[in-house]
Design a protein around this motif. Sequence first.
Motif, PDB file in Angstrom:
ATOM      1  N   ARG A   1       0.837  -1.207   0.000  1.00 58.13           N
ATOM      2  CA  ARG A   1       0.000   0.000   0.000  1.00 58.13           C
ATOM      3  C   ARG A   1       0.867   1.250   0.000  1.00 58.13           C
ATOM      4  O   ARG A   1       0.629   2.200  -0.744  1.00 58.13           O
ATOM      5  N   MET A   2       1.903   1.240   0.807  1.00 61.48           N
ATOM      6  CA  MET A   2       2.770   2.397   0.940  1.00 61.48           C
ATOM      7  C   MET A   2       3.487   2.690  -0.384  1.00 61.48           C
ATOM      8  O   MET A   2       3.512   3.831  -0.865  1.00 61.48           O
ATOM      9  N   SER A   3       4.047   1.653  -0.970  1.00 59.80           N
ATOM     10  CA  SER A   3       4.807   1.841  -2.207  1.00 59.80           C
ATOM     11  C   SER A   3       3.915   2.233  -3.373  1.00 59.80           C
ATOM     12  O   SER A   3       4.306   3.037  -4.234  1.00 59.80           O
ATOM     13  N   ALA A   4       2.697   1.701  -3.387  1.00 60.67           N
ATOM     14  CA  ALA A   4       1.776   1.994  -4.482  1.00 60.67           C
ATOM     15  C   ALA A   4       1.365   3.459  -4.512  1.00 60.67           C
ATOM     16  O   ALA A   4       1.012   3.987  -5.577  1.00 60.67           O
ATOM     17  N   THR A   5       1.397   4.102  -3.365  1.00 61.40           N
ATOM     18  CA  THR A   5       0.971   5.501  -3.306  1.00 61.40           C
ATOM     19  C   THR A   5       2.140   6.474  -3.235  1.00 61.40           C
ATOM     20  O   THR A   5       1.933   7.680  -3.105  1.00 61.40           O
ATOM     21  N   ALA A   6       3.370   5.967  -3.337  1.00 61.23           N
ATOM     22  CA  ALA A   6       4.547   6.814  -3.158  1.00 61.23           C
ATOM     23  C   ALA A   6       4.653   7.914  -4.201  1.00 61.23           C
ATOM     24  O   ALA A   6       5.185   8.995  -3.918  1.00 61.23           O
ATOM     25  N   SER A   7       4.151   7.670  -5.413  1.00 60.87           N
ATOM     26  CA  SER A   7       4.265   8.680  -6.470  1.00 60.87           C
ATOM     27  C   SER A   7       2.969   9.439  -6.700  1.00 60.87           C
ATOM     28  O   SER A   7       2.893  10.274  -7.616  1.00 60.87           O
ATOM     29  N   ASP A   8       1.956   9.164  -5.883  1.00 57.59           N
ATOM     30  CA  ASP A   8       0.683   9.870  -6.046  1.00 57.59           C
ATOM     31  C   ASP A   8       0.873  11.370  -5.855  1.00 57.59           C
ATOM     32  O   ASP A   8       1.771  11.825  -5.146  1.00 57.59           O
ATOM     33  N   GLY A   9      -0.024  12.131  -6.479  1.00 60.38           N
ATOM     34  CA  GLY A   9       0.036  13.587  -6.345  1.00 60.38           C
ATOM     35  C   GLY A   9       1.183  14.204  -7.119  1.00 60.38           C
ATOM     36  O   GLY A   9       1.680  15.267  -6.742  1.00 60.38           O
TER      37      GLY A   9
ATOM     38  N   ALA B   1       8.296  24.788 -16.421  1.00 60.36           N
ATOM     39  CA  ALA B   1       7.903  23.807 -17.435  1.00 60.36           C
ATOM     40  C   ALA B   1       7.203  22.618 -16.799  1.00 60.36           C
ATOM     41  O   ALA B   1       6.157  22.154 -17.287  1.00 60.36           O
ATOM     42  N   VAL B   2       7.753  22.105 -15.693  1.00 62.06           N
ATOM     43  CA  VAL B   2       7.140  20.959 -15.029  1.00 62.06           C
ATOM     44  C   VAL B   2       5.809  21.368 -14.398  1.00 62.06           C
ATOM     45  O   VAL B   2       4.855  20.580 -14.363  1.00 62.06           O
ATOM     46  N   GLY B   3       5.735  22.590 -13.882  1.00 63.12           N
ATOM     47  CA  GLY B   3       4.462  23.080 -13.342  1.00 63.12           C
ATOM     48  C   GLY B   3       3.378  23.092 -14.405  1.00 63.12           C
ATOM     49  O   GLY B   3       2.223  22.697 -14.146  1.00 63.12           O
ATOM     50  N   HIS B   4       3.721  23.531 -15.612  1.00 57.44           N
ATOM     51  CA  HIS B   4       2.743  23.506 -16.718  1.00 57.44           C
ATOM     52  C   HIS B   4       2.342  22.068 -17.041  1.00 57.44           C
ATOM     53  O   HIS B   4       1.166  21.800 -17.356  1.00 57.44           O
ATOM     54  N   LEU B   5       3.309  21.138 -16.964  1.00 57.75           N
ATOM     55  CA  LEU B   5       3.012  19.740 -17.251  1.00 57.75           C
ATOM     56  C   LEU B   5       2.038  19.173 -16.215  1.00 57.75           C
ATOM     57  O   LEU B   5       1.123  18.415 -16.573  1.00 57.75           O
ATOM     58  N   VAL B   6       2.213  19.541 -14.958  1.00 56.28           N
ATOM     59  CA  VAL B   6       1.298  19.079 -13.910  1.00 56.28           C
ATOM     60  C   VAL B   6      -0.113  19.586 -14.187  1.00 56.28           C
ATOM     61  O   VAL B   6      -1.098  18.836 -14.049  1.00 56.28           O
ATOM     62  N   VAL B   7      -0.236  20.837 -14.582  1.00 60.36           N
ATOM     63  CA  VAL B   7      -1.568  21.372 -14.912  1.00 60.36           C
ATOM     64  C   VAL B   7      -2.189  20.587 -16.070  1.00 60.36           C
ATOM     65  O   VAL B   7      -3.376  20.237 -16.042  1.00 60.36           O
ATOM     66  N   TYR B   8      -1.370  20.281 -17.095  1.00 56.66           N
ATOM     67  CA  TYR B   8      -1.869  19.497 -18.229  1.00 56.66           C
ATOM     68  C   TYR B   8      -2.386  18.132 -17.750  1.00 56.66           C
ATOM     69  O   TYR B   8      -3.452  17.669 -18.184  1.00 56.66           O
ATOM     70  N   CYS B   9      -1.614  17.504 -16.876  1.00 55.19           N
ATOM     71  CA  CYS B   9      -2.016  16.189 -16.377  1.00 55.19           C
ATOM     72  C   CYS B   9      -3.323  16.269 -15.580  1.00 55.19           C
ATOM     73  O   CYS B   9      -4.178  15.388 -15.674  1.00 55.19           O
ATOM     74  N   GLN B  10      -3.479  17.294 -14.769  1.00 58.53           N
ATOM     75  CA  GLN B  10      -4.695  17.442 -13.989  1.00 58.53           C
ATOM     76  C   GLN B  10      -5.905  17.657 -14.899  1.00 58.53           C
ATOM     77  O   GLN B  10      -6.969  17.070 -14.678  1.00 58.53           O
TER      78      GLN B  10
ATOM     79  N   ASN C   1      -6.242  16.728 -17.979  1.00 58.90           N
ATOM     80  CA  ASN C   1      -6.508  15.561 -18.821  1.00 58.90           C
ATOM     81  C   ASN C   1      -6.564  14.239 -18.038  1.00 58.90           C
ATOM     82  O   ASN C   1      -6.681  13.172 -18.658  1.00 58.90           O
ATOM     83  N   ASP C   2      -6.482  14.331 -16.732  1.00 56.81           N
ATOM     84  CA  ASP C   2      -6.594  13.169 -15.854  1.00 56.81           C
ATOM     85  C   ASP C   2      -5.609  12.064 -16.233  1.00 56.81           C
ATOM     86  O   ASP C   2      -5.977  10.899 -16.404  1.00 56.81           O
ATOM     87  N   VAL C   3      -4.350  12.452 -16.377  1.00 56.93           N
ATOM     88  CA  VAL C   3      -3.294  11.481 -16.668  1.00 56.93           C
ATOM     89  C   VAL C   3      -2.144  11.731 -15.705  1.00 56.93           C
ATOM     90  O   VAL C   3      -2.053  12.778 -15.071  1.00 56.93           O
ATOM     91  N   ASP C   4      -1.238  10.726 -15.589  1.00 55.18           N
ATOM     92  CA  ASP C   4      -0.051  10.888 -14.758  1.00 55.18           C
ATOM     93  C   ASP C   4       1.087  11.423 -15.615  1.00 55.18           C
ATOM     94  O   ASP C   4       0.999  11.447 -16.847  1.00 55.18           O
ATOM     95  N   LEU C   5       2.192  11.816 -14.952  1.00 57.08           N
ATOM     96  CA  LEU C   5       3.305  12.424 -15.681  1.00 57.08           C
ATOM     97  C   LEU C   5       3.843  11.514 -16.779  1.00 57.08           C
ATOM     98  O   LEU C   5       4.130  11.953 -17.893  1.00 57.08           O
TER      99      LEU C   5
END
Length: 484
Positions: free
Chosen positions: A373-381, A405-414, A416-420
């Motif tokens: 459980r711990m490892s599965a959520t380590a990259s969440d958010g 640039a990475v901040g813009h990528l995070v917004v894109y992911c949010q 479009n509901d995708v991960d990095l």
Amino acid sequence: MARIAGDEEETTVSDGGKPMRLWGGRFESGPADALARLSVSVHFDWRLVPYDLMASRAHARVLNRAGLLTDEELERMIGALDDLETACKTGEFRPTVADEDVHTALERGLLERLGSLGGKLRAGRSRNDQIATDLRLYLRDHVRTIISRLVELETALMAQAATHADTAAPGMTHLQHAQPVSFGHQLLAHVHAFARDIDRLIDWDKRAAISPLGSGALAGSSLPLDPVVVAEELGFSAAAPNSMDAVADRDFAAEFLFDAAMIGVHLSRLGEEIVLWASQEFRWIEMDDAYSTGSSIMPQKKNPDVAELARGKSGRLIGNLMSMLTVLKGLPLTYNRDLQEDKEPVFDTVDTLLLVLPAVAGLVSTMRVNTARMSATASDGFALATDLAELLVRKGVAFRDAHEAVGHLVVYCQVNDVDLGEVSDEDLAKVSPHLTPDVRDVLNVPGALAARKAHGGTAPDRVRDQIAALREAVDAQAAWASGS
């Protein structure tokens, strides 16, 4: 049998006997009942018996060296003090309702055994320097026990950390997912805090190891006594250089209470994290049944009571510090009866720590970690965003530009509901020309952990280095506490 009730405990005492006071010579009558009840402290300072008797033996020997006790009188005095200590341990001798404090009760016991010879022990000392000495002896003794219990907690945390050096967990700031960390690294953060607590207590002992005995009421004694010899016999490093400061000083008690309050803060923080880890939302750990409780109405509940009580007890520890500082504020030199209030906060703090620390150590040592459980959520958010920005920095991009640039990528992911790592090459390029397909190389948790290999970092190899260094430090702390 009568009972004298204190705030936190009750001491059983025997009825009867003529009131025993150490100060009544110039008074034509005894104190009013209200004053006597207000003045009594024997119901809580009785625990100082072994320390008061220890100091009395040392004082008797100094009186002998000064020619104020013959060798035969000294032998009888030491024998009576030894017998009195045995009687106190077995309960054969107890304070009475007429005894004002521990010193009064023990002098009564000595007079019962020696008659007028017992009265010679009072020469050259006062309750003022007695109590200051007794409290120092008590605390120096009990601090070593507290450190031993802290070492047990450190050891439990390090054992879990060694097991979980490679276990990835969500590292958090503001209780929000921030970056992946080794769970072992997080556990060791608590060890470092407790190690500082122990270092403070060991450093505290240097200042507490000063003997007030021989200071008398405030001005020392005209008798040919040697406070330095007494200090050495009682295990102090020196005798107090100023008799007025010696009987008035309670810095050592206040400093101990501060150190204990910091331990309480660190216990509270660990307790809070355990409460979160055990929650249904986190599900990082499961507590052993022996360190959990249930609900009187909800059959399914498994409550983290040890962690919650550790968190709650910190309020007592902080409150005891505030109580002591408030008592000391504005007291003129030298001794004032306000200082009767110095002991209960100290005793309560010692009792609280010795109650809480073993329970928390047991909770930590027996908890089971849900590594999946711990490892599965380590990259969440989008917790790997910092690794991505640092990759761009290694490729020559200014961190300000990489961060944006990475901040813009995070917004894109949010949006479009995708991960990095799920963004296409084409869309990466649309977000920023710096985001080339090879950025996906850092978007994995094991790699993120391993990359943080600088000193103090969360890389598993660094965690194992920490454990090795901490084991050496903790062994040294344990050796100090045991006197070896």
